[in-house]
Design a protein around this motif. Sequence first.
Motif, PDB file in Angstrom:
ATOM      1  N   LEU A   1       0.847  -1.191   0.000  1.00  0.00           N
ATOM      2  CA  LEU A   1       0.000   0.000   0.000  1.00  0.00           C
ATOM      3  C   LEU A   1       0.883   1.242   0.000  1.00  0.00           C
ATOM      4  N   ARG A   2       0.256   2.383  -0.296  1.00  0.00           N
ATOM      5  CA  ARG A   2       0.990   3.652  -0.334  1.00  0.00           C
ATOM      6  C   ARG A   2       0.296   4.660   0.567  1.00  0.00           C
ATOM      7  N   LEU A   3       1.123   5.321   1.394  1.00  0.00           N
ATOM      8  CA  LEU A   3       0.647   6.390   2.267  1.00  0.00           C
ATOM      9  C   LEU A   3       1.096   7.735   1.711  1.00  0.00           C
ATOM     10  N   SER A   4       0.371   8.769   2.052  1.00  0.00           N
ATOM     11  CA  SER A   4       0.788  10.128   1.683  1.00  0.00           C
ATOM     12  C   SER A   4       0.987  10.942   2.948  1.00  0.00           C
TER      13      SER A   4
ATOM     14  N   SER B   1      30.793  18.448   6.074  1.00  0.00           N
ATOM     15  CA  SER B   1      29.470  19.073   6.180  1.00  0.00           C
ATOM     16  C   SER B   1      28.564  18.646   5.040  1.00  0.00           C
ATOM     17  N   TYR B   2      29.140  18.593   3.852  1.00  0.00           N
ATOM     18  CA  TYR B   2      28.359  18.167   2.690  1.00  0.00           C
ATOM     19  C   TYR B   2      27.917  16.712   2.832  1.00  0.00           C
ATOM     20  N   GLN B   3      28.836  15.859   3.347  1.00  0.00           N
ATOM     21  CA  GLN B   3      28.505  14.443   3.504  1.00  0.00           C
ATOM     22  C   GLN B   3      27.382  14.248   4.518  1.00  0.00           C
ATOM     23  N   ARG B   4      27.446  15.012   5.639  1.00  0.00           N
ATOM     24  CA  ARG B   4      26.375  14.912   6.638  1.00  0.00           C
ATOM     25  C   ARG B   4      25.043  15.362   6.054  1.00  0.00           C
ATOM     26  N   THR B   5      25.079  16.433   5.305  1.00  0.00           N
ATOM     27  CA  THR B   5      23.842  16.910   4.696  1.00  0.00           C
ATOM     28  C   THR B   5      23.333  15.920   3.659  1.00  0.00           C
ATOM     29  N   GLN B   6      24.276  15.321   2.906  1.00  0.00           N
ATOM     30  CA  GLN B   6      23.892  14.322   1.918  1.00  0.00           C
ATOM     31  C   GLN B   6      23.276  13.095   2.591  1.00  0.00           C
ATOM     32  N   ASN B   7      23.863  12.685   3.735  1.00  0.00           N
ATOM     33  CA  ASN B   7      23.303  11.553   4.482  1.00  0.00           C
ATOM     34  C   ASN B   7      21.907  11.869   4.990  1.00  0.00           C
ATOM     35  N   ALA B   8      21.741  13.105   5.473  1.00  0.00           N
ATOM     36  CA  ALA B   8      20.411  13.516   5.936  1.00  0.00           C
ATOM     37  C   ALA B   8      19.407  13.490   4.790  1.00  0.00           C
ATOM     38  N   LEU B   9      19.869  13.896   3.599  1.00  0.00           N
ATOM     39  CA  LEU B   9      18.988  13.872   2.432  1.00  0.00           C
ATOM     40  C   LEU B   9      18.616  12.431   2.079  1.00  0.00           C
ATOM     41  N   GLU B  10      19.610  11.528   2.116  1.00  0.00           N
ATOM     42  CA  GLU B  10      19.326  10.127   1.814  1.00  0.00           C
ATOM     43  C   GLU B  10      18.353   9.537   2.826  1.00  0.00           C
ATOM     44  N   LEU B  11      18.547   9.914   4.094  1.00  0.00           N
ATOM     45  CA  LEU B  11      17.632   9.436   5.129  1.00  0.00           C
ATOM     46  C   LEU B  11      16.218   9.958   4.882  1.00  0.00           C
ATOM     47  N   MET B  12      16.123  11.208   4.508  1.00  0.00           N
ATOM     48  CA  MET B  12      14.816  11.788   4.221  1.00  0.00           C
ATOM     49  C   MET B  12      14.177  11.103   3.013  1.00  0.00           C
ATOM     50  N   ARG B  13      15.003  10.801   2.014  1.00  0.00           N
ATOM     51  CA  ARG B  13      14.466  10.106   0.842  1.00  0.00           C
ATOM     52  C   ARG B  13      13.947   8.716   1.208  1.00  0.00           C
TER      53      ARG B  13
ATOM     54  N   GLU C   1       6.975  15.058   2.688  1.00  0.00           N
ATOM     55  CA  GLU C   1       7.406  15.336   1.319  1.00  0.00           C
ATOM     56  C   GLU C   1       7.955  16.753   1.200  1.00  0.00           C
ATOM     57  N   LEU C   2       7.356  17.717   1.925  1.00  0.00           N
ATOM     58  CA  LEU C   2       7.870  19.087   1.927  1.00  0.00           C
ATOM     59  C   LEU C   2       9.236  19.149   2.598  1.00  0.00           C
ATOM     60  N   SER C   3       9.414  18.387   3.671  1.00  0.00           N
ATOM     61  CA  SER C   3      10.720  18.342   4.337  1.00  0.00           C
ATOM     62  C   SER C   3      11.782  17.804   3.397  1.00  0.00           C
ATOM     63  N   LEU C   4      11.416  16.855   2.556  1.00  0.00           N
ATOM     64  CA  LEU C   4      12.362  16.312   1.593  1.00  0.00           C
ATOM     65  C   LEU C   4      12.790  17.388   0.592  1.00  0.00           C
ATOM     66  N   VAL C   5      11.834  18.177   0.102  1.00  0.00           N
ATOM     67  CA  VAL C   5      12.155  19.252  -0.833  1.00  0.00           C
ATOM     68  C   VAL C   5      13.097  20.263  -0.177  1.00  0.00           C
TER      69      VAL C   5
END
Length: 417
Positions: free
Chosen positions: A102-105, A214-226, A110-114
């Motif tokens: 199933l899919r949830l919304s 710093s970039y790697q931490r932010t990138q990891n946070a982005l991957e986690l959010m994704r 989703e806004l946090s991801l953007v």
Amino acid sequence: MDIPIEKKRFTKSKLIMIGLGALILFLIVYVFIFSSGNSKLNVERERLSINTAQTGVFQENIPVNGIVLPITTIYLDAIEGGRVDEKYVEDGAIMKKGDPILRLSNTDLELSLVNQETSVYNLLTQMQISQNAARQNTINKLNQFTDVENSLIEAERIYNLNKRLFEKDAIGRQELIKSQNDYNYQKERMQLAKQILQQDSVATKQEQNQIQSSYQRTQNALELMRRKVADLVVKAPVDGQLTSLDAEIGQSKNKGERLGQIDVLSGFKVRVDIDEHYISRIYAGQRGSFVFNNKQYFLIIKKVYTQVSNGRFQVDMEFESEVPEGIRRGQTLQIRVALSEEKQALLIPKGGFFQQTGGNWIFKVSEDGSYAYKIDISLGSQNTEFYEVLSGLEQGDKVITSGYDNYGDVQELILKD
């Protein structure tokens, strides 16, 4: 002269009274003696269960009920809360690992991801600008170093030339000293330029490491959010059957709420409830058996849940070898769990007599079978069929094993055909 008359000691009436008293006393003693003997009761033989004490293989066991469950159950919980937008399958479907359920919304997620993606892109731009600035600064310092190096080479050339000219008296001492001072000055500049270039290299490297970290931490946070956004699509974690699915389109699910479960169909286990009285005698590795379709199968205890609830605890048992054909999830099995190893013992069948005697005595049938009388016995362990006899009986003795509810304090039973 009067002669005293001696009075008789025993008169006729006295003798009669003494005789009557003796007779009454005799009757009392007679009644007492005969009434204190074994009380008897006539019973019909056909209403009794008469069994023979026999030596045989004995194993202590207890009867329990078990429910057939899948060998493994994976629970599906809502990793992130949201509204059910779409259902891809229904309850009971056979799933492959990775199949969507199933899919949830979740608009906020989703806004946090953007926003997170924007932060990463901004940081990446800043990092590129900083790298370009650092690169340009390094180029400038290298140019300066090259100028200093060239000045040092020229000063050294002039100084060496002036030394030779001074030795030939072609120039004065003042001009030699001036060229020497210029040469020393350029050497000091060269040392300073090397230090500046080295420090710039270290500073640039540190700055680059900090920016990269710093970039790697932010990138990891982005991957986690994704991944969190991807978790809005609930997928099967393993191959199996989807059961207990509790989700309807439009329904809101909170984070951590149970959505359903996946039952792995590669095998079965049996969840067994056992009385807490036996908790100290149950351990992993013990065996049990049950009969299914007139065939005996064996189980082995794999896990003991020591938490007691309502006077009972649970164990998980797995099939030792063959799994019965046609067995289904949720089916109830009647199992006998072995509490001891097999041994030779004198046995009598279980019966209703135990409720009245507590296993301390029993009615033993005489050799001619005409009556039965009480004897003291001692019983040991028991299983679903037999009691172990420790003392009081011998091989071949016949005993009454049916209930003694109607016998009261009777000492002897007269067996009537």
